[in-house]
Design an enzyme around this catalytic site. Structure first.
Site, short mmCIF file in Angstrom:
data_model
loop_
_atom_site.label_atom_id
_atom_site.label_comp_id
_atom_site.label_asym_id
_atom_site.label_seq_id
_atom_site.Cartn_x
_atom_site.Cartn_y
_atom_site.Cartn_z
N SER A 41 0.80 -1.22 0.00
CA SER A 41 0.00 0.00 0.00
C SER A 41 0.84 1.28 0.00
CB SER A 41 -0.95 0.02 1.20
OG SER A 41 -0.23 0.20 2.40
N LYS A 79 0.91 4.68 6.58
CA LYS A 79 0.33 5.54 5.53
C LYS A 79 0.98 6.92 5.62
CE LYS A 79 -2.82 2.38 4.62
NZ LYS A 79 -2.44 1.37 3.68
#
Length: 184
Positions: A41, A79
């Site tokens: 991700s 993230k």
């Protein structure tokens, strides 16, 4: 006499080792910790099985890479911080707009698509019902937008759930995996 000297020597070594473990424990628990990236991700910034050092005492700023407790799982995610408290966020035609200012995102993985849009259009209000990021929360996105489960899906992240900021990338040490906390 000789036995007494040996006991003193062993006691001093024991004390040095004990102090070393205590210092390592305190540093790992309160200052920094190694973690393993699990998944794609954040590609190309981080790859699967990269080991990173996370600072637990850093002030979180926009575009930092952070590790946080996943909202609906007993896992940790990594993230990029996009929105801080008070920010208005919008994505329009693959351009990130924060508080009316357009930002380039050279870190976003755009190699896997030719002319296809990497990030769908959205506003913070459409995703979360909030016009601005509320106090005590942040908005995060993965760099590999087509394969990232992030604030577009699970909403805002409480600052209290932030484990720390990624400060250094160390390449995979596959045999050392048991010592690290995996993050997605």
């Amino acid at each position: 006499m000789k036995e007494n000297k040996i006991v003193k020597e062993l006691a001093s070594w024991f004390l040095v080792i004990l102090m070393g473990y205590a210092i390592a424990f305190i540093c790992r628990e309160y200052i920094f910790s190694p973690v393993v990236v699990d998944g794609a991700s954040m590609s190309p910034t981080y790859e699967n099985e990269d080991i990173i050092l996370v600072s637990k005492i850093s002030k979180i700023e926009r575009f930092d890479h952070i590790v946080f407790k996943a909202p609906y799982e007993d896992e940790y995610y990594i993230k990029r911080v996009i929105g801080l408290p008070g920010d208005m966020i919008e994505m329009k035609d693959d351009v990130l707009i924060i508080n009316g200012k357009e930002y380039e995102e050279p870190y976003v993985n755009r190699n896997s698509v030719s002319q296809m849009r990497t990030t769908e259009n959205f506003t913070l209000e459409e995703l979360t019902g909030e016009k601005t990021v509320p106090e005590g929360y942040i908005f995060v996105l993965g760099d590999n937008r087509l394969r990232s489960y992030d604030s577009r899906h699970f909403g805002l992240i409480p600052l209290d759930d932030v484990y720390g900021e990624s400060k250094m990338r160390i390449y995979p040490l596959k045999n050392m995996k048991i010592f690290y906390k995996p993050v997605e």
